[in-house]
Design a protein around this motif. Sequence first.
Motif: not given
Length: 320
Positions: A16-21, A62-68, A71-75
């Motif tokens: 299933p697809p997932r996407l961080s808010p 890839l990391y839909p449950d990461a904190t914001e 997620l900035r760091l991963l980006t």
Amino acid sequence: MTGSVLESLRSECPIPPRLSPYADRVQEWLTADLLPTLGLPLDAAGARRLAGAGFARYASRLYPDATEPDLRLLTALFTWFFLVDDACDGPGRLDLGQIRALRDGAVRLLVDGPRHRHPGLAGPLRRLLVRSWREPRRRMSARWRQRFADAVAHHLTGTWREAANKTAARAPGVAEYVELRRATSAAYVSFPLVEFVTGRPLPDAVYHHPLLREIADTGNDLLAWYNDLASLERDRATSGGHNLVLAVAGERGVSTDVAVELVADRWRASMRRFVELRATVPSFGPALDEAVTDLLDGIANAVRGTIDWTMESARYPLTP
């Protein structure tokens, strides 16, 4: 033809697809706040190309449950890898010595920290990696940091090998290409980042367990081969045979249209294998099972996330 095959494979994918808010907010941060501070030699067209690629949405899948903040760091890390890919494989690409020096400089920074400088890594690429690595270096153990550095070294060594093949006008066969593609995809770099996001690193003996390794290999193949289908037209002109479709066409002596269908069938078989392997994972004990599940879900998210991002990213204009 390629576009219809990609759509078909996406519709068949059981993950299933997932996407961080936070996806769109972090994408705005990337383009408006981060990139302008790095001193990249970008004209307006280059800036639009980076913005259209949607690296934040890729990390968000890839990391839909990461904190914001994470997620900035991963980006930022994802952006670093894509910029390196462009430097090593784009117009005016680095030569073999420069790619090797970039690998050595990046690995030294990851292992020894930002105080240690290496001539192979400088300028915006160094600034971006220093900024991206600060928090993982602070939060994660030395063992995990070495695991991540090893994955980066493997990836950049694969990048160097591909460049060496192109310099020698040498197209790899299918078996060689599949192994090389596992390095150049950078998937093995993305998998340890699941442990960073969750804060639950696995012992080496579990992380490298043969069954989990096979699942990781299969997931890597799935996302890499899908990407090869999406980038076929570009690779036909620039890759020197470094695309699974082109490798199959050359080895089998068939047209690229036939090779596309053969690669699609190979992808389907590997997806069935991926599902079967996940169903056979044993318990590693109550203290580790949750972290193992996190890793397996992360590999699955990488497969599905690559599919969905490929179909939406301006980096891969698709043919019908």
